[in-house]
Design an enzyme around this catalytic site. Structure first.
Site, mmCIF file in Angstrom:
data_model
loop_
_atom_site.group_PDB
_atom_site.id
_atom_site.type_symbol
_atom_site.label_atom_id
_atom_site.label_comp_id
_atom_site.label_asym_id
_atom_site.label_seq_id
_atom_site.Cartn_x
_atom_site.Cartn_y
_atom_site.Cartn_z
ATOM 1 N N ASN A 114 -8.528 23.889 10.458
ATOM 2 C CA ASN A 114 -7.806 24.915 11.232
ATOM 3 C C ASN A 114 -7.363 24.393 12.601
ATOM 4 O OD1 ASN A 114 -10.170 24.774 12.656
ATOM 5 N ND2 ASN A 114 -10.802 26.896 12.332
ATOM 6 N N HIS A 116 -9.285 22.847 14.810
ATOM 7 C CA HIS A 116 -10.284 22.837 15.897
ATOM 8 C C HIS A 116 -10.661 21.414 16.286
ATOM 9 C CE1 HIS A 116 -14.007 23.162 12.968
ATOM 10 N NE2 HIS A 116 -13.768 21.905 13.248
HETATM 11 C C1 F6R Z 1 -18.150 17.843 14.836
HETATM 12 C C2 F6R Z 1 -17.020 18.634 15.341
HETATM 13 C C3 F6R Z 1 -15.944 19.104 14.444
HETATM 14 C C4 F6R Z 1 -15.583 18.109 13.342
HETATM 15 C C5 F6R Z 1 -14.509 18.697 12.437
HETATM 16 C C6 F6R Z 1 -14.211 17.771 11.275
HETATM 17 O O1 F6R Z 1 -19.013 17.469 15.904
HETATM 18 O O2 F6R Z 1 -16.968 18.916 16.491
HETATM 19 O O3 F6R Z 1 -14.791 19.379 15.212
HETATM 20 O O4 F6R Z 1 -15.137 16.918 13.917
HETATM 21 O O5 F6R Z 1 -14.938 19.928 11.928
HETATM 22 O O6 F6R Z 1 -15.348 17.678 10.467
HETATM 23 P P1 F6R Z 1 -15.407 16.609 9.305
HETATM 24 O O7 F6R Z 1 -15.329 15.266 9.929
HETATM 25 O O8 F6R Z 1 -16.744 16.857 8.637
HETATM 26 O O9 F6R Z 1 -14.251 16.875 8.402
#
Ligand code: F6R
Length: 232
Positions: A114, A116
């Site tokens: 999304n 973030h």
């Molecule tokens: C983790 C964090 C999140 C992840 C994001 C992607 O500390 O802050 O913003 O970086 O959700 O997660 P993955 O890498 O598991 O797809």
């Protein structure tokens, strides 16, 4: 970089994306090619209510999967005290710790489907610093694999805010896989606005974005345009 900055202050994201990077760095450390012993590590975020000794906490995960293999001592790994009696105070303390360390030299980020970054969900004001946030349903679904079920994923977290993130001197955003393609396209080619938290990175002077071909699918046109400019 670590050779240039032996006492570097690094910001580490958790999640699946940075795993291969941490493992590759661990291999270099094991081969004696780099030394992280003088480095300190600041977590990007933490689930509210999980203490540092809870194996599901990001603090424990970073110690186990990144800081430990890199030889960063436990005392040099910092994260928000998400089990503090007063989480708002914990947010301020974390800001103070980052400040006392001299600020973050290099911050590694992943991106949510999304858009973030950290746990700054769509709609987070860009001027927020470390704060308590409510996780979106999609984020809790994506992280259910670490908790066994969606219901067990905490609803709240403490995260560095967009303003904290942008104070890092250098930022590396990494995205892999087709599921991230829409978020990457929106962040890099759409409007810079709070509906896509990662878009704030376009206002930062020192950002590198590393995407694999699947995550870059939505950038086709744009990447070709940049490549042509490069040739010119
Ligand atoms: C983790 C964090 C999140 C992840 C994001 C992607 O500390 O802050 O913003 O970086 O959700 O997660 P993955 O890498 O598991 O797809």
């Amino acid at each position: 970089m670590v050779d240039d900055l032996p006492r570097a202050v690094l910001g580490f994201a958790t999640g699946a994306t940075p795993g291969p990077t941490y493992r590759a760095l661990g291999t270099l450390v094991a081969a004696g090619e780099v030394d992280f012993t003088g480095v300190s590590v600041f977590l990007l975020d933490e689930y509210l209510g999980l203490g540092a000794t809870d194996p599901r906490s990001y603090r424990a995960t970073i110690r186990r999967e990144a800081a430990g293999p890199l030889g960063v001592p436990d005392g040099a790994v910092f994260g928000p005290e998400a089990d503090a009696a007063d989480p708002q105070e914990a947010c301020q303390r974390y800001e103070d710790q980052i400040h006392a360390a001299g600020g973050i030299d290099v911050l590694m980020l992943g991106i949510g489907r999304n858009g973030h970054v950290g746990f700054n969900e769509p709609g987070t004001p860009f001027n927020l610093r470390t704060h308590v946030t409510t996780l979106c349903d999609a984020t809790r679904v994506d992280n259910a694999r670490y908790f066994g079920s969606v219901a067990d994923v905490p609803t709240y977290a403490i995260t560095q805010g967009p303003a904290t993130i942008c104070d890092a001197r250098r930022i590396l955003l990494v995205a892999t896989g087709a599921a991230k393609a829409p978020a990457i396209a929106r962040a890099l080619t759409g409007e810079v606005d709070e509906d896509c938290p990662a878009s704030i990175l376009r206002t930062h002077p020192e950002v590198r974005v590393l995407v694999d071909p699947d995550a870059a699918v939505g950038l086709g046109e744009h990447v070709r345009r940049v490549a042509r400019l490069g040739e010119g």
